[in-house]
Write a protein that holds these residues in place. Sequence first.
Motif, PDB file in Angstrom:
ATOM      1  N   ILE A 164      28.261  35.275  43.690  1.00 27.80           N
ATOM      2  CA  ILE A 164      29.382  36.190  43.458  1.00 27.80           C
ATOM      3  C   ILE A 164      30.573  35.810  44.333  1.00 27.80           C
ATOM      4  O   ILE A 164      31.702  35.674  43.856  1.00 27.80           O
ATOM      5  N   GLU A 171      37.354  30.540  41.603  1.00 27.91           N
ATOM      6  CA  GLU A 171      38.431  30.916  40.689  1.00 27.91           C
ATOM      7  C   GLU A 171      39.790  30.950  41.379  1.00 27.91           C
ATOM      8  O   GLU A 171      40.829  30.960  40.702  1.00 27.91           O
ATOM      9  N   GLN A 301      27.984  28.399  32.843  1.00 30.39           N
ATOM     10  CA  GLN A 301      29.393  28.014  32.842  1.00 30.39           C
ATOM     11  C   GLN A 301      29.729  27.015  31.736  1.00 30.39           C
ATOM     12  O   GLN A 301      30.700  27.198  30.991  1.00 30.39           O
ATOM     13  N   ARG A 306      31.125  30.832  30.653  1.00 33.20           N
ATOM     14  CA  ARG A 306      31.452  31.922  31.574  1.00 33.20           C
ATOM     15  C   ARG A 306      32.274  31.404  32.752  1.00 33.20           C
ATOM     16  O   ARG A 306      32.094  30.280  33.196  1.00 33.20           O
ATOM     17  N   ARG A 307      33.144  32.236  33.277  1.00 35.65           N
ATOM     18  CA  ARG A 307      33.886  31.896  34.488  1.00 35.65           C
ATOM     19  C   ARG A 307      32.925  31.903  35.676  1.00 35.65           C
ATOM     20  O   ARG A 307      31.869  32.566  35.630  1.00 35.65           O
ATOM     21  N   PHE A 309      32.889  33.442  38.582  1.00 44.23           N
ATOM     22  CA  PHE A 309      32.558  34.770  39.100  1.00 44.23           C
ATOM     23  C   PHE A 309      31.616  35.500  38.151  1.00 44.23           C
ATOM     24  O   PHE A 309      30.658  36.151  38.572  1.00 44.23           O
ATOM     25  N   GLU A 310      31.867  35.371  36.858  1.00 43.47           N
ATOM     26  CA  GLU A 310      31.015  36.005  35.848  1.00 43.47           C
ATOM     27  C   GLU A 310      29.619  35.387  35.869  1.00 43.47           C
ATOM     28  O   GLU A 310      28.604  36.087  35.723  1.00 43.47           O
ATOM     29  N   ALA A 311      29.559  34.065  36.073  1.00 41.75           N
ATOM     30  CA  ALA A 311      28.253  33.395  36.160  1.00 41.75           C
ATOM     31  C   ALA A 311      27.478  33.894  37.379  1.00 41.75           C
ATOM     32  O   ALA A 311      26.259  34.074  37.324  1.00 41.75           O
ATOM     33  N   LEU A 313      27.733  36.888  38.770  1.00 42.41           N
ATOM     34  CA  LEU A 313      27.242  38.230  38.450  1.00 42.41           C
ATOM     35  C   LEU A 313      26.048  38.178  37.502  1.00 42.41           C
ATOM     36  O   LEU A 313      25.134  39.005  37.591  1.00 42.41           O
ATOM     37  N   ALA A 314      26.032  37.203  36.608  1.00 43.70           N
ATOM     38  CA  ALA A 314      24.944  37.095  35.632  1.00 43.70           C
ATOM     39  C   ALA A 314      23.607  36.810  36.304  1.00 43.70           C
ATOM     40  O   ALA A 314      22.549  37.153  35.757  1.00 43.70           O
ATOM     41  N   TYR A 365      23.147  38.169  26.657  1.00 48.86           N
ATOM     42  CA  TYR A 365      22.780  38.316  28.057  1.00 48.86           C
ATOM     43  C   TYR A 365      21.559  39.195  28.301  1.00 48.86           C
ATOM     44  O   TYR A 365      20.803  38.931  29.252  1.00 48.86           O
TER      45      TYR A 365
END
Length: 507
Positions: A164, A171, A301, A306-307, A309-311, A313-314, A365
């Motif tokens: 995270i 980014e 990614q 996915r960006r 940060f999103e990766a 969080l995933a 997801y």
Amino acid sequence: MTSTLQPAQSTEAVKRPGRWLALSVLVLAVLLVAVDATVLGLATPYISEDLHPSGTQLLWIGDVYSFVIAGLLVSMGSLGDRIGRKRILLGGATAFGALSVLNAYATTPGLMILARALLGVAGATLMPATLALIRNIFHDARERSLAVGIWGATASAGTAVGPIAGGFLLEHFWWGSVFLINLPVMVVLVLVGIRTLPESRNPRPGPWDLGSVLLSLVGMIALVYAVKEAATHGVTGTSLGTGLLGAAALYGFVRRQLTMPVPLLDMRLFRRRGFSGAVLADLLTVLGMSGLVFFLSQYLQLVQGRRPFEAGLAELPAAVGAVAAGLVAGRAARRFSVRTVVSGGLAAVGTALAALTTLGQSTGYPVLGAALLVVGVGAGFSFTVTADVILSSVPKDQAGAASAVSETAYELGAALGIALLGSVVTGVYRDFTGPAGTPAGAHESLGAAVEAAADMPAHQAETLLTAARDSFVHGLHLASAAGSAVLLAAAAVAWFLLRNQELDSAG
């Protein structure tokens, strides 16, 4: 009357004031290592784009840290028993922070590999020292189980904090920034640790035998390198010769320990079925999981788009599950049994990895998130209880060496997992067929294919990316299936070797 009061006085005496504050410093060291391990996978696509490593160099960047740390853990754990665990922890943390800067500013693949290797030297001082200090700070069995659970939960939390925080940094800044987040943690650890940590060492340590250190280092690195080369290029004269060198060095290490009055590592520890079973379970578990984990960020990614940060969080469900399970693992093992909790946890991880063989480019997801949650819960139960078993199996004076054996199994499993399962993914990926004009470098890594596609006409670029992503996902399927088989085998091994093993309920 005196005999009635004595046990109560003894119990209070072992409950050292300030022990929970000291634990908070130890878990910072764990956080340092866990964050570093996870942010690397997230930064890999950016490192590929900037440094242009070959596929082999990319694997070395991923696993040379584990190679070096596996070779030095026993030596560093034993050194901590001799010179003081607090001293080696604080010194190692300082070096870890400084070397993180070298990682951040590496300008070539070769320099990056060297920086990761040196970081492994510093990292080898941290994990054994933290567990050994827990063993010496917490003498009460139930408190120690909770402390080990918090220790393990922090390591799991680090696997969430790393992606995270790393995703946010990637980014907004360049990839080297993900290594610089180690610095503030290191500063706090050292400044607070100087005041709160008690020093502990073996009162009869014996000499720190350099011959044993060299045999351990050469044996571990040579053996893991041979496995990696054989997995990547098949059995060759080089891999066979290196493997024989590693086996001979480790054989010499064992023989040397058996003849020394005060060995670097007491080999008699392995005669204890609980100790050996816990170590073997850890090795197989990490081996089965690590290859997949190393490539998961690339899947999120570069396959699903996915960006960063999103990766990050995933990947959070795995850490949440591990934290929750780690905090209650000791209680569960006492209520049911050690082998039920460990074997059940490993079987759950194996089942979740099997479910990941259904992943595709457009998989939703919920499937991935549920699988990662199960992986985290299973691993949290297993790793926490096996760490407790290992610590409880040895005298306080040998805590550093015993903790190092546990961590060696972990790091060796990680190195072998990345080498074997990572080579499966890489080998399958390289065989994809791209459109005419596809650069040869696109077959080295998925990151290279994405970069190559950016310079191609739209139709060719789409064809290249589809073929490369399909091949990468197919490699992930095979690695997941292999990892699942290893985890289910580990569950069976733990069920047999941990029979009748119980956690100490004293205190």
